[in-house]
Design a protein around this motif. Structure first.
Motif, PDB file in Angstrom:
ATOM      1  N   GLY B  37      33.530  48.108  42.896  1.00  0.00           N
ATOM      2  CA  GLY B  37      32.804  47.095  43.650  1.00  0.00           C
ATOM      3  C   GLY B  37      31.321  47.159  43.366  1.00  0.00           C
ATOM      4  N   PHE B 221      39.059  46.760  45.413  1.00  0.00           N
ATOM      5  CA  PHE B 221      37.738  46.197  45.128  1.00  0.00           C
ATOM      6  C   PHE B 221      37.047  45.955  46.467  1.00  0.00           C
ATOM      7  CE2 PHE B 221      35.233  42.205  44.753  1.00  0.00           C
ATOM      8  CZ  PHE B 221      34.223  42.686  43.941  1.00  0.00           C
ATOM      9  N   ASP B 223      33.668  44.853  48.620  1.00  0.00           N
ATOM     10  CA  ASP B 223      32.368  44.160  48.615  1.00  0.00           C
ATOM     11  C   ASP B 223      32.034  43.788  50.054  1.00  0.00           C
ATOM     12  OD1 ASP B 223      30.052  42.926  47.898  1.00  0.00           O
ATOM     13  OD2 ASP B 223      31.000  41.196  46.927  1.00  0.00           O
ATOM     14  N   GLU B 229      40.026  42.669  47.383  1.00  0.00           N
ATOM     15  CA  GLU B 229      41.273  42.540  46.632  1.00  0.00           C
ATOM     16  C   GLU B 229      41.809  43.925  46.317  1.00  0.00           C
ATOM     17  OE1 GLU B 229      40.890  39.739  43.502  1.00  0.00           O
ATOM     18  OE2 GLU B 229      42.948  39.977  42.807  1.00  0.00           O
ATOM     19  N   GLN B 230      43.119  44.055  46.310  1.00  0.00           N
ATOM     20  CA  GLN B 230      43.693  45.347  45.937  1.00  0.00           C
ATOM     21  C   GLN B 230      45.058  45.160  45.309  1.00  0.00           C
ATOM     22  OE1 GLN B 230      44.954  47.939  49.164  1.00  0.00           O
ATOM     23  NE2 GLN B 230      44.608  46.279  50.635  1.00  0.00           N
ATOM     24  N   VAL B 236      44.690  43.770  39.402  1.00  0.00           N
ATOM     25  CA  VAL B 236      43.348  43.439  39.888  1.00  0.00           C
ATOM     26  C   VAL B 236      42.364  43.247  38.729  1.00  0.00           C
ATOM     27  CG1 VAL B 236      41.420  44.166  41.343  1.00  0.00           C
ATOM     28  CG2 VAL B 236      43.770  44.701  42.018  1.00  0.00           C
ATOM     29  N   PRO B 240      42.620  39.002  38.264  1.00  0.00           N
ATOM     30  CA  PRO B 240      42.068  38.951  39.632  1.00  0.00           C
ATOM     31  C   PRO B 240      42.269  37.583  40.262  1.00  0.00           C
ATOM     32  CG  PRO B 240      40.310  38.907  37.994  1.00  0.00           C
ATOM     33  CD  PRO B 240      41.563  39.150  37.240  1.00  0.00           C
ATOM     34  N   THR B 245      35.980  38.956  43.005  1.00  0.00           N
ATOM     35  CA  THR B 245      36.442  39.955  42.043  1.00  0.00           C
ATOM     36  C   THR B 245      36.164  39.465  40.623  1.00  0.00           C
ATOM     37  OG1 THR B 245      38.288  40.191  43.575  1.00  0.00           O
ATOM     38  CG2 THR B 245      38.345  41.528  41.589  1.00  0.00           C
ATOM     39  N   LYS B 246      36.490  38.212  40.378  1.00  0.00           N
ATOM     40  CA  LYS B 246      36.274  37.635  39.047  1.00  0.00           C
ATOM     41  C   LYS B 246      34.801  37.725  38.662  1.00  0.00           C
ATOM     42  CE  LYS B 246      40.070  34.351  39.372  1.00  0.00           C
ATOM     43  NZ  LYS B 246      40.380  32.947  39.709  1.00  0.00           N
TER      44      LYS B 246
END
Ligand SMILES: Nc1ncnc2c1ncn2[C@@H]1O[C@H](COP(=O)(O)OP(=O)(O)OP(=O)(O)O)[C@@H](O)[C@H]1O
Ligand SMILES: [Mg+2]
Lengths: 216, 254
Positions: B37, B221, B223, B229-230, B236, B240, B245-246
């Motif tokens: 992250g 991830f 933030d 996201e996981q 991931v 993603p 995430t992207k």
């Protein structure tokens, strides 16, 4: 008076100066650490008291402090002090004064340690006491050694302030002999003694510093 | 298999700043969790909460079935005390970004001091285990050296050996290679990979995406104090779903 007699008399005073020096270190180095703890305490009232103590010790002349310690019990409290109290007063005065200076040196050293050392120790299961004694203090001592040496050298010369309460250390004797014999010679001899004393102190401390230089 | 670490609904604030908003994560025995992250997202804070270096403001932490911290009905967080806490602290080890070795101890003493002094274990046993660990870390000849005489990569491997010597059930890493040059990074990552192959349970905060992909079973991830996201690292990192995430992964590739 012959030179030899003078030297012998001053040498006796010198031993007393060495005694003041040694006992002061013996008392003020550990006391200074305790004072540093008080100064860093989270308990505010204690912190204030210690702060006040340190500022008085550093803000007034040592000579004055010696007089207060020596005459105080009699004039302020009406206590009859014994004949050997003069020496005791010198040691109390010096220890209290130097502890304040050492406390600030310890504090600087302790506060310069990174939190990482404490955290690593905590993660590894060291108790608070072990962390301080085994991890923090050895590193602090190494860091503050030059400042401690400085104070020690000042202390050698400060022992002469005991003349303020007529304790018969070297300087007091030198002054006495000089006025009775109308010569500067005792001061010259005393100066040589102080110089040699400090030379030895500096030499030993250099050795100690070297001994601790196996790590950075 | 059973969870080594379970963190439920963790909240952590520094004053007004809410750093961890509501994070739940668990790690099974033998698994490797990677945490990725952006900077300031709360990765270190989460790890430090797990390692009891920070106190949580809400949620619960379990090691095995031992309650380390929990939130009572009135919202107050309570931590285990005394012997229970001591036992819990034996569960985990932590490897820091900047090593935090004890500079006045030799490499060998860094590794053996705590097992000997604090765990009070048998000296011969501790010594021979330390030898094995040093060998494994490729540091056999460095036993007598002091930390300042070692490269960053070597220091970090000593730190890993030091943590392992205490026989933790789970090992946390907070960006173990971000203070290192690329060549030194490789040698540390190799050691961690080896540990993963030996089924050491680990949680690793890292910026090394390839490494995370190789070594971890699960990846989160983080933030803004939440898990965005996981899933499996391949999912991931390779595919993603969330915009954040992207964006994060795109930025890394540039
Ligand atoms: N002791 C503290 N006191 C106040 N704020 C803190 C403290 N520790 C962390 N923070 C803040 O919490 C937020 C999250 O920090 P954290 O170190 O967990 O981020 P991170 O995801 O590990 O970032 P990085 O990738 O840079 O290491 C940051 O905004 C940081 O400034
Ligand atoms: Mg971090």
């Amino acid at each position: 008076m012959e030179l030899q007699t003078m030297v012998t008399m001053l040498a006796e005073g010198f031993l007393k100066s060495v005694a003041i020096f040694s006992l002061t270190l013996l008392g003020s180095l550990p006391l200074g650490l305790l004072v540093a703890f008080g100064r860093m305490s989270k308990f505010k009232p204690l912190q204030w008291i210690v702060k006040f103590y340190i500022s008085v010790m550093r803000g007034t002349p040592l000579m004055l402090q010696l007089m207060v310690v020596f005459f105080g019990p009699h004039y302020l409290l009406g206590i009859q002090t014994g004949s050997n109290y003069r020496f005791v007063a010198v040691i109390i005065g010096f220890v209290l004064n130097y502890a304040a200076y050492f406390a600030e040196i310890y504090r600087g050293g302790i506060e310069s340690m990174s939190v990482g050392q404490y955290e690593a120790a905590e993660i590894m299961g060291y108790s608070k006491a072990h962390t301080f004694v085994r991890i923090i203090l050895p590193q602090v001592i190494k860091r503050i050694l030059p400042s401690i040496t400085n104070e020690m050298i000042t202390l050698v010369k400060d022992t002469s302030l005991a003349f303020a309460i007529s304790y018969a250390e070297m300087f007091t004797l030198a002054k006495k002999i000089a006025s009775s014999q109308s010569t500067l010679m005792p001061f010259v001899i005393a100066g040589v003694f102080y110089f040699i004393f400090n030379y030895v102190v500096a030499f030993i401390m250099e050795r100690v510093e070297k001994k601790m230089s196996y790590y950075r | 298999m059973s969870n080594i670490l379970t963190m439920n609904n963790i909240q952590k604030s520094f004053g007004e700043l809410e750093v961890i908003k509501d994070i739940s994560v668990s790690i099974k025995k033998g698994d490797v969790l990677s945490i990725i992250g952006p900077s300031g997202g709360g990765k270190s804070t989460l790890l430090r909460c797990a390692a009891m270096l920070e106190t949580i403001n809400g949620g619960s932490i379990l090691y095995g079935d031992k309650k380390a911290a929990w939130t009572e009905d009135n919202g107050k967080v309570v931590y285990a005390k005394g012997k229970d806490m001591k036992e819990i602290k034996n569960y985990f080890g932590l490897v820091f970004q900047n090593f935090n070795l004890f500079p006045h101890f030799s490499v060998l003493k860094n590794i053996t001091d705590a097992p000997l002094r604090m765990q009070k274990r048998n000296k011969d046993e501790v010594m021979s285990e330390a030898e094995v660990l040093l060998d494994k870390m490729g540091l056999k000849e460095k036993a007598g050296a002091y930390p300042y005489q070692l490269s960053g990569g070597q220091q970090q491997r000593v730190a890993i050996a030091r943590a392992l010597a205490l026989k933790p059930q789970i090992l946390f890493f907070d960006e173990p290679t971000s203070a290192l040059d690329p060549e030194l990074t490789a040698e540390v990552l190799r050691v961690i990979r080896q540990l993963a192959e030996e089924n050491m349970t680990m949680a690793i905060v890292t910026h090394e995406m390839n490494f995370a992909r190789l070594v971890s079973d699960h990846l989160i991830f983080i933030d803004g104090g939440v898990i965005v996201e996981q899933g499996s690292p391949d999912a991931v990192l390779g595919n993603p779903q969330m915009e954040r995430t992207k964006a994060f992964l795109n930025k890394l590739e540039q």
